[in-house]
Design a protein around this motif. Sequence first.
Motif, short mmCIF file in Angstrom:
data_model
loop_
_atom_site.label_atom_id
_atom_site.label_comp_id
_atom_site.label_asym_id
_atom_site.label_seq_id
_atom_site.Cartn_x
_atom_site.Cartn_y
_atom_site.Cartn_z
N GLN A 1 0.84 -1.19 0.00
CA GLN A 1 0.00 0.00 0.00
C GLN A 1 0.88 1.25 0.00
O GLN A 1 1.73 1.42 0.87
N LEU A 2 0.67 2.13 -0.99
CA LEU A 2 1.38 3.39 -1.05
C LEU A 2 0.51 4.48 -0.44
O LEU A 2 -0.67 4.60 -0.78
N ASP A 3 1.10 5.24 0.49
CA ASP A 3 0.37 6.34 1.10
C ASP A 3 -0.05 7.31 0.00
O ASP A 3 0.79 7.85 -0.72
N THR A 4 -1.33 7.50 -0.16
CA THR A 4 -1.83 8.32 -1.28
C THR A 4 -1.91 9.80 -0.95
O THR A 4 -2.44 10.59 -1.71
N ASN A 5 -1.38 10.18 0.20
CA ASN A 5 -1.39 11.59 0.58
C ASN A 5 -0.06 11.92 1.23
O ASN A 5 0.09 11.90 2.44
N VAL A 6 0.95 12.18 0.42
CA VAL A 6 2.29 12.44 0.91
C VAL A 6 2.56 13.94 0.85
O VAL A 6 2.57 14.54 -0.22
N GLY A 7 2.75 14.55 2.02
CA GLY A 7 3.05 15.98 2.06
C GLY A 7 1.93 16.85 1.54
O GLY A 7 2.16 17.96 1.05
N GLY A 8 0.69 16.36 1.53
CA GLY A 8 -0.44 17.15 1.07
C GLY A 8 -0.81 16.89 -0.37
O GLY A 8 -1.87 17.31 -0.84
N GLY A 9 0.05 16.21 -1.14
CA GLY A 9 -0.25 15.91 -2.53
C GLY A 9 -0.35 14.42 -2.75
O GLY A 9 -0.13 13.62 -1.85
N SER A 10 -0.69 14.04 -3.99
CA SER A 10 -0.81 12.63 -4.31
C SER A 10 -0.65 12.43 -5.82
O SER A 10 -1.15 13.24 -6.61
N PRO A 11 0.01 11.34 -6.23
CA PRO A 11 0.11 11.04 -7.66
C PRO A 11 -1.09 10.26 -8.17
O PRO A 11 -1.16 9.94 -9.36
N PHE A 12 -2.06 9.95 -7.30
CA PHE A 12 -3.20 9.12 -7.67
C PHE A 12 -4.48 9.95 -7.68
O PHE A 12 -4.64 10.89 -6.89
N ASP A 13 -5.40 9.56 -8.56
CA ASP A 13 -6.70 10.22 -8.56
C ASP A 13 -7.64 9.52 -7.60
O ASP A 13 -7.23 8.62 -6.85
N ASP A 14 -8.92 9.93 -7.64
CA ASP A 14 -9.88 9.38 -6.67
C ASP A 14 -10.12 7.89 -6.86
O ASP A 14 -10.56 7.19 -5.93
N GLY B 1 -7.75 5.74 -7.64
CA GLY B 1 -6.52 5.02 -7.35
C GLY B 1 -5.61 4.85 -8.55
O GLY B 1 -4.56 4.21 -8.44
N ASP B 2 -5.99 5.44 -9.69
CA ASP B 2 -5.12 5.39 -10.88
C ASP B 2 -4.10 6.52 -10.82
O ASP B 2 -4.33 7.56 -10.20
N LEU B 3 -2.95 6.31 -11.50
CA LEU B 3 -1.96 7.37 -11.60
C LEU B 3 -2.51 8.54 -12.42
O LEU B 3 -3.18 8.34 -13.44
N LYS B 4 -2.23 9.73 -11.95
CA LYS B 4 -2.65 10.90 -12.70
C LYS B 4 -1.87 10.98 -14.02
O LYS B 4 -0.80 10.39 -14.17
N GLU B 5 -2.41 11.71 -14.93
CA GLU B 5 -1.79 11.84 -16.25
C GLU B 5 -0.37 12.41 -16.13
O GLU B 5 -0.13 13.39 -15.43
N GLY B 6 0.57 11.79 -16.84
CA GLY B 6 1.96 12.24 -16.84
C GLY B 6 2.82 11.55 -15.81
O GLY B 6 4.05 11.65 -15.83
N PHE B 7 2.22 10.78 -14.87
CA PHE B 7 2.99 10.10 -13.82
C PHE B 7 3.34 8.68 -14.26
O PHE B 7 2.55 8.00 -14.94
N ASP C 1 6.27 12.78 -12.20
CA ASP C 1 5.91 13.29 -13.53
C ASP C 1 7.15 13.84 -14.24
O ASP C 1 7.06 14.36 -15.36
N GLY C 2 8.35 13.74 -13.56
CA GLY C 2 9.60 14.19 -14.15
C GLY C 2 9.76 15.68 -14.20
O GLY C 2 10.75 16.18 -14.75
N LYS C 3 8.83 16.45 -13.63
CA LYS C 3 8.89 17.91 -13.72
C LYS C 3 8.75 18.57 -12.35
O LYS C 3 9.70 19.12 -11.81
#
Length: 522
Positions: free
Chosen positions: A412-425, A427-433, A456-458
């Motif tokens: 399980q990856l913490d989906t809220n790291v430092g206030g942000g997340s690479p996952f959408d609602d 549980g899929d990766l957001k675009e560009g990730f 996302d490399g940016k």
Amino acid sequence: MNNQETNQTKAGTGGFSFVWNGGFSYITYLKKKSNVTISSDRLMIAVQNFILGAFPSSLKTTELTFSNIKTVSIGSRINWFDLIFSTLFIIVTVISKSLWPLLLTAFFLWRTFNTCICITEHHGNKIRILTNSKASANTFVQTISQVVNQYIETAASVENGALLEVSQPLIPTVENNKKKMIFLFTSTAIVAIAILFVSIQSKGGFNNKYVEWVKEGTITGTDLKMSQVLENKTYFSNVEWKEVQEEGNNLDKFVMYQATFSDQGVKVAIRTVFQVFGENHYEAVETSSDGEILHTSDWYVFLADMADRYKNVAPPVKTTQIMEPKQEQSPAAEETRTPSEDSSAKSSNVTTPKTDESNLTSFTKWSPSGPDVTVPLQLDGEKVDLQVGLDSPNGVKILALSETLKQGWSLQLDTNVGGGSPFDDLGDLKEGFNLYIKDYNFENDTTPEVVIAASDGKLETYVWVFGYNYLFTENGTSPLDLIWHGEGQSDVILEGNKILLPFGSQGLFDEYVFSNNTFMKQ
């Protein structure tokens, strides 16, 4: 009968002297001297105690007229404290089957039983004179009886002799108080057993099942018991196992092992606390060497090494590094060391950090549009495959598949790291990730950690680090446990025992150093 030396001598024609090298009265060694002087119509009894056998107390003198003597008897006197100790050491002898408690048993039994001369007045008051010789006691009471009876006979023959209170001859008797003896022995046994019970409980209990579960547990990958390896007299001395209580935790069970580890002339005090879940089901939660807290992973490496030594297999160098004593440091050096230097020093005490660098280009990459990827891992001899891909119907799957147990676990990856997340609602990766996976050894030991990044490399990069669970084959839990997560921007750099997370365009980065099975920001 006991070791109490009693000397009885007739003092001229009118007295006796008794010396009793006594027992323990209120846990204080006591010596008693009694001098009995016989005059024409009375006894003069002088008694003096000697505390610790040497320091005299005040002299206590008692006068007793012949006409006031009602009975003279001989009885047994039991030193209660000595009886407790002798009973206690009898129990210890039976349990331990050792010689020294048997010798102490004989010593205290020798002190327990005495002979007591008892002179009773008409008012019921009793005067006791202690001795360990029945022969001396018999001589004394016979002499007193004769003297008193002669006095009665002479007094009765004179005018008004019939008014004497004593009209019957004095006959020595033997006291036999069975009820008192039964009470003494019963109470002594109860007190001795209570003392033994408290002592055993303070040591974690006798045949404590939690202690036995750990001692009889097998070492992973071997058929050796923990006690076989960790009580090996070639390397270990002063071994102690006991149940302990963790502060603020009254529910879980913990067992502590501590010993002195000796190797190549160096001695180190080691200590490990196990949390016990059941028979042969436990894990190390704290380990230290000469008081310095180490990683629990170091304990399992050390344990594996000692198992190899038990089997006469050449040990790796790792053990001597883990178990070497802490280096002494001058107070001045301690004061001038910065927090960064202190954290780095703690890490370098355990391992030598790597000097190479790795960034996301060296990671195994998985894109949501691509097929599943599998990353093979070698974790302390265990083969674990990390499988990454799309889950069904939504989300991302990260599975740790054990070849040993033929079983998989979802990481399980913490989906809220430092206030942000690479996952959408969903549980899929957001675009560009994309996901990046790499096994990397921060401690340069036999077991690497697993680094997973979503970037996302940016502008956004999220990092999770998993550590190996040494007990997963025993308790059926996941072979990888999350030990840290963090957030950066464009990249992840692994350098030695550090994680560097760059930010901005000026070459700045956040630095995290591996310490105590997690990462500390510098």
